[in-house]
Design an enzyme around this catalytic site. Structure first.
Site, mmCIF file in Angstrom:
data_model
loop_
_atom_site.group_PDB
_atom_site.id
_atom_site.type_symbol
_atom_site.label_atom_id
_atom_site.label_comp_id
_atom_site.label_asym_id
_atom_site.label_seq_id
_atom_site.Cartn_x
_atom_site.Cartn_y
_atom_site.Cartn_z
ATOM 1 N N HIS A 191 0.933 -1.254 0.132
ATOM 2 C CA HIS A 191 -0.058 0.025 -0.034
ATOM 3 C C HIS A 191 0.848 1.316 0.006
ATOM 4 C CE1 HIS A 191 -2.604 -3.236 1.466
ATOM 5 N NE2 HIS A 191 -3.648 -2.382 0.664
ATOM 6 N N LYS A 197 -9.973 -0.373 -10.502
ATOM 7 C CA LYS A 197 -8.603 -1.332 -10.483
ATOM 8 C C LYS A 197 -8.015 -1.458 -12.025
ATOM 9 C CE LYS A 197 -9.707 -5.624 -10.194
ATOM 10 N NZ LYS A 197 -10.132 -6.932 -9.642
#
Length: 669
Positions: A415, A496
């Site tokens: 992340h 995405k």
């Protein structure tokens, strides 16, 4: 009214209210349907039927296009169902949609299909195809459909639930929220041979099906729900030509040889003990070595790219997933909660209420807490957090498949927290990092898929989603790869990009995913201090490179057919003495190799030399070093490669260099 046919104005082709697609394309059997203003329609239907507007666009749909293949296969599913009910009049119809590379149809049948049944059904299908039965569409009311299909209980359920039909269980192929239609299969004398509730479209007649086959059968729960009756599912395939069908069958044969579940057993890599549970793998020592090699190389590449390593627990309080939104949007994919920490008095009175804990399905909420654990400055950004984190997802037993669809997995999860101004450059470099690392593992044929927002299953504003989606599109364009759209396929919190990789036999696997998330930083109250001293919200980028370690092991096992390049092979070198007298000599050679970091074993068993060579070949070891008297006297070995090539009297130091160079350069031998 302006009518455009196949991109050209229709002045030269008269289109009237009765003109059908067959009038335009009936001589070309590769055209299986038409698209009128974007709507797929049967060729036999009048082109202008129910069409409104000043501009009419008519396009032919070829049988090699995605829509054309789906129509071909859906039509073949009807033919298969007709054959089943001809052979088993008591069979009740379930659902029969097209799927990737084929179709299936479910039946309520007293006994399972046998291989002999499939052969008989294929012959019946051939007779139906030769009859050139026409697919004729009829619009019917709900009551008319119920009357005609009174003996089909599953169809009656679909009619009652037509507003809730979804693509997930195939029901949308049969009913929608509006008009119901039935397709009749008509013989040449116009008598009805068979009929089915269906939205269509279909090919004009069964003669449009040149190549088809029934592949296998299995049990399946009605509409995928274990609380429902178990039906018999018949799988088949259909293609525009016999050559394409044969090529597909050849690919399946090759895929069966590469099945990672079989190779996992043969190479002693991993297994799925019943005592542990469905979708939960254990890695054996050789599989552990393979996995460690993959992980170690990935870790080093992440170190070089300025990632920081973090760790998080396997379970957490439910509150965390309430904040993240997973309990609201993803609960069905999570294992049930464990109610813990409750305390009671002796009389049973609750002194301290308990709370629900969940096995984590994602690492991202915990990484948000790591970011939030102290004040952050813009000088720290981009902050790249990386974890090999174990997660757990409750996959239905019917979809669990080897290592490629598991319930317990380890994600190589990253992340990245950055500023809005850093986002575009970070995404571009991140995508390149992902592609370069996948290439190092031997995959180099890619395209990208962009999954966009589902308005019914998402959080956040339109503006936030548009900004995140635009950033991903920009990164995809910079990569130079083809980009295809997946409308509505995004997770609830972010659009995405997924990297789709083709393996050695042309199959596509979804591997890496990159998501731009503007939602979780808001939900977790993440902030950093900007250069102007003001508090700002970071952008959060989610990235799983392999998807999961387990799945990537399965993909690579099939890509290489178990013949891993030396750097990944669990055993890189096998020493094979001509006789037991040379065990010690090869032990010394093995010691030099181990000192150079090579994974080497010496076969000191009582087997004859040729048996040892066969065993090493079956184990797909890259290098075999054979030594006898002449080799020992010369300080050499005989090199034997797994493809059968052999090079004699190679000095030991040269042999070590050949092996270590191949491992360092990650080449295949």
């Amino acid at each position: 009214m302006s009518i455009t046919v196949a991109g050209e104005k229709s002045e030269g082709q008269q289109v009237t209210g009765t003109t059908t697609g067959l009038d335009l394309y009936g001589d070309d059997k590769t055209i299986v349907a038409v698209r009128v203003n974007g709507e797929l329609r049967d060729l036999s239907r009048p082109l202008l039927d129910g069409v409104e507007g000043a501009e009419i666009q008519i396009e032919p749909v070829g049988n090699a296009s995605p829509d054309g293949l789906a129509i071909l296969r859906h039509s073949a599913a009807h033919v298969a169902a007709q054959a089943v009910q001809a052979a088993h009049p008591d069979a009740k119809l379930g659902i029969g949609p097209p799927i990737t590379d084929g179709f299936y149809y479910d039946f309520d049948l007293a006994t399972p299909f046998t291989p002999e049944d499939l052969k008989d059904l294929e012959k019946r299908m051939t007779r139906i195809v030769k009859e050139r039965q026409r697919f004729v569409r009829r619009e019917v009311s709900d009551d008319e459909a119920r009357a005609e299909l009174a003996q089909e209980p599953y169809k009656l359920e679909l009619i009652a639930d037509k507003g809730g039909a979804t693509a997930d269980d195939g029901a949308s192929a049969e009913v929608g929220a509006g008009q119901l239609t039935i397709y009749d299969n008509l013989r040449r004398d116009d008598s009805v041979a068979w009929k089915d509730l269906c939205r269509g479209p279909h090919v004009p007649h069964t003669g449009y099906l040149p190549a088809y086959a029934l592949m296998r059968s299995s049990a399946a729960y009605w509409r995928g729900d274990q609380a429902n009756p178990q039906l018999q599912r018949l799988y088949g395939t259909a293609w525009p030509s016999r050559d394409e069908l044969k090529a597909y069958q050849t690919r399946l044969e090759e895929a069966a040889k590469r099945d990672h579940r079989r190779l996992g057993r043969e190479l002693d890599l991993f297994s799925f003990p019943d005592e542990i549970g469905s979708g939960l793998a254990v890695f054996h020592p050789k599989g552990g070595v393979l996995r460690k090699a993959m992980e170690d190389y990935s870790r080093q590449r992440h170190v070089d790219a300025d990632y920081e390593f973090v760790y998080s627990p396997h379970i957490t309080k439910g509150e965390l997933f309430e904040i993240s939104g997973h309990l609201g949007f993803y609960k069905d994919g999570m294992f049930p909660p464990m109610h813990l920490d409750e305390e009671r008095d002796e009389d049973g009175t609750v002194r301290k209420p308990g709370q629900d804990y969940y096995l984590k399905p994602m690492n991202c909420p915990m990484h948000c807490l790591i970011f939030r654990s102290r004040g952050r400055s813009y000088r720290e950004l981009p902050l790249r957090l990386f974890e090999f984190g174990s997660v757990y997802r409750y996959e239905m037993s019917g979809v669990v498949h080897g290592l490629t669809r598991v319930r317990g997995m380890t994600q190589d999860d990253a992340h990245i927290f950055c500023t809005v101004d850093q986002m575009a450059d970070e995404l571009t470099s991140l995508l390149q990092f992902v592609l370069d690392l996948l290439k190092d593992y031997g995959l180099d044929d890619f395209y990208l898929e962009l999954s966009t927002r589902d308005p019914e299953k998402s959080i956040g504003t339109d503006e936030e989603w548009e900004r995140a989606t635009a950033a991903l599109e920009q990164a995809a364009a910079a990569s130079g790869l083809d980009l295809v759209l997946d409308p509505g396929g995004a997770a609830f919190y972010a659009p995405k990009i997924s990297v789709q990789a083709r393996d050695a036999i042309g199959r596509t696997w979804q591997l890496s995913t990159i998501q731009v998330d503007l939602m979780l930083p808001e939900r977790f109250g993440l902030e950093f201090t900007g250069s102007d001293g003001a508090r700002q919200r970071p952008v959060m980028i989610h990235r799983a490179l392999f998807g999961s370690i387990e799945r990537f092991v399965g993909v690579l096992t099939e890509h290489y057919a178990g013949v891993f390049p030396p750097w990944l092979s669990p055993v890189q070198v096998i020493g094979i003495p001509v006789a037991a007298d040379y065990n010690d000599y090869l032990g010394e050679v093995a010691a030099k190799l181990r000192a150079a970091g090579v994974r080497v074993e010496v076969d000191t068993s009582d087997d004859r030399m040729q048996k040892k060579i066969r065993t090493a070949q079956q184990s797909k070891v890259p290098f075999m070093l054979i030594a006898g008297g002449e080799d020992a006297e010369a300080g050499a070995v005989s090199f034997r490669f797994r493809d059968g090539r052999q090079q004699n009297k190679v000095p030991v130091d040269e042999a070590v260099a050949i092996i270590t160079d191949a491992i360092r350069d990650r080449v295949q031998v």
